[in-house]
Design an enzyme around this catalytic site. Structure first.
Site, mmCIF file in Angstrom:
data_model
loop_
_atom_site.group_PDB
_atom_site.id
_atom_site.type_symbol
_atom_site.label_atom_id
_atom_site.label_comp_id
_atom_site.label_asym_id
_atom_site.label_seq_id
_atom_site.Cartn_x
_atom_site.Cartn_y
_atom_site.Cartn_z
ATOM 1 N N SER A 145 0.859 -1.200 0.000
ATOM 2 C CA SER A 145 0.000 0.000 0.000
ATOM 3 C C SER A 145 0.884 1.235 0.000
ATOM 4 O O SER A 145 1.980 1.214 0.591
ATOM 5 C CB SER A 145 -0.889 0.011 1.247
ATOM 6 O OG SER A 145 -1.547 1.258 1.374
ATOM 7 N N TYR A 158 -1.166 -0.863 10.489
ATOM 8 C CA TYR A 158 -1.420 -1.523 9.192
ATOM 9 C C TYR A 158 -0.382 -1.036 8.185
ATOM 10 O O TYR A 158 0.221 -1.833 7.454
ATOM 11 C CB TYR A 158 -2.840 -1.165 8.744
ATOM 12 C CG TYR A 158 -3.171 -1.368 7.286
ATOM 13 C CD1 TYR A 158 -3.608 -2.601 6.807
ATOM 14 C CD2 TYR A 158 -3.096 -0.302 6.382
ATOM 15 C CE1 TYR A 158 -3.945 -2.770 5.464
ATOM 16 C CE2 TYR A 158 -3.428 -0.460 5.046
ATOM 17 C CZ TYR A 158 -3.849 -1.694 4.596
ATOM 18 O OH TYR A 158 -4.183 -1.851 3.268
ATOM 19 N N LYS A 162 2.613 -2.894 5.867
ATOM 20 C CA LYS A 162 2.754 -2.740 4.409
ATOM 21 C C LYS A 162 4.191 -2.304 4.060
ATOM 22 O O LYS A 162 4.735 -2.718 3.031
ATOM 23 C CB LYS A 162 1.722 -1.744 3.886
ATOM 24 C CG LYS A 162 0.277 -2.225 4.029
ATOM 25 C CD LYS A 162 0.029 -3.477 3.215
ATOM 26 C CE LYS A 162 -1.421 -3.921 3.182
ATOM 27 N NZ LYS A 162 -1.655 -5.066 2.312
#
Ligand SMILES: NC(=O)c1ccc[n+]([C@@H]2O[C@H](COP(=O)([O-])OP(=O)(O)OC[C@H]3O[C@@H](n4cnc5c(N)ncnc54)[C@H](OP(=O)(O)O)[C@@H]3O)[C@@H](O)[C@H]2O)c1
Length: 256
Positions: A145, A158, A162
């Site tokens: 991401s 999160y 990534k």
């Protein structure tokens, strides 16, 4: 000949969103596709959608959680039994159970995030490598991401997983070359269920200053995943391709 003619691709999180779009692109390009996800009903709907395409490749579904290494093993074993090889692995499934400051992150949700997003990538890649890629070669594509390249007020952990995926992509490119190529894609905001709460009510605001003036679609990511799986990228490994409509190409200080 189609670019992925008779190749075998395993896609985690392949029942909807980006994963399903990748499965569609691969099948249209001639591949047999194996899609894994947790919910059988989502897999059944995706299978029907994929078989509706005018393409020759087979479609197989496996109920599997990307965070469970034994389920990765079973999925790869089923793929080997049915197709005899794994040429392409897309580590696409991810989880994001925590919104909030990193400083307040609790251990259970940290462990869940790492288990799926980080260790899952290693476990699935190892299974594909040992079963097939170490001998026959292959391509691994990790869906990271743009969040792994920036700071965000809500989803810092999160995003950290990534960022780790992008680093592990380089590490595995080193370890698995020259047999297998390992690359990542870092999508910006893509119009899927996962991100609906972010884009649905604010699309006009979010796109107003984006260089390409629209949000991404699952197909935008699938096009890049097709390139990275095909021989068109045969001298590319260890890289992360950013697909973000230009979101990272904004001068500092430009707000929404
Ligand atoms: N959408 C965005 O804006 C965006 C931006 C950057 C990166 N990404 C990344 O793109 C990837 C796909 O996201 P998406 O937007 O397409 O999500 P999505 O529309 O919510 O689809 C997620 C897919 O993954 C499956 N899945 C979820 N957790 C799983 C698990 N633990 N094990 C196996 N399968 C699982 C889901 O099926 P089940 O629920 O049945 O398991 C579904 O097939 C993720 O890695 C995400 O981080 C998305």
């Amino acid at each position: 000949m189609k670019p992925l003619d008779k190749r075998v691709a395993v896609i985690t999180g392949g029942s909807q969103g980006i994963g399903r779009a990748i499965a569609r692109a691969y099948r249209a390009a001639g591949a047999h596709v194996v899609i894994a996800a947790r919910k059988p009903e989502g897999l059944a709907a995706a299978r029907a959608d994929l078989l509706g395409l005018d393409a020759d490749g087979d479609v197989h579904t496996v109920v599997a959680n990307a965070g469970e290494p034994d389920q990765a093993q079973r999925c790869v074993e089923e793929t080997m039994e049915r197709f005899g090889r794994v040429d392409i692995l897309v580590n696409n499934a991810a989880t994001n159970p925590y919104y909030g400051d990193l400083i307040d992150l609790d251990l259970p949700r940290a462990e869940k995030t790492v288990r799926v997003n980080q260790y899952g990538m290693i476990a699935w890649t190892r299974c594909a490598w040992k079963a097939s890629m170490a001998e026959h070669g292959g391509a691994v594509i990790n869906i990271a991401s743009v969040g792994g390249l920036i700071v965000d007020p809500h989803i810092g952990y999160y995003n950290a997983t990534k960022a780790a995926m992008m680093h592990m992509t380089r590490q595995l490119a080193y370890e698995l070359g020259p047999k297998a190529r390992v690359n990542a894609i870092a999508p910006g905001l893509i119009k899927t269920e996962l991100a609906r709460a972010v884009w649905e009510a604010r699309e006009a605001i979010l796109t107003a200053k984006l260089p390409l003036r629209r949000l991404g679609t699952p197909e935008d990511v699938a096009d890049a995943a097709l390139f990275l799986a095909s021989d068109a990228s045969s001298w590319i490994t260890g890289q992360t391709l950013v697909i973000d409509g230009g979101a990272l190409a904004l001068p500092i200080g430009v707000e929404e």
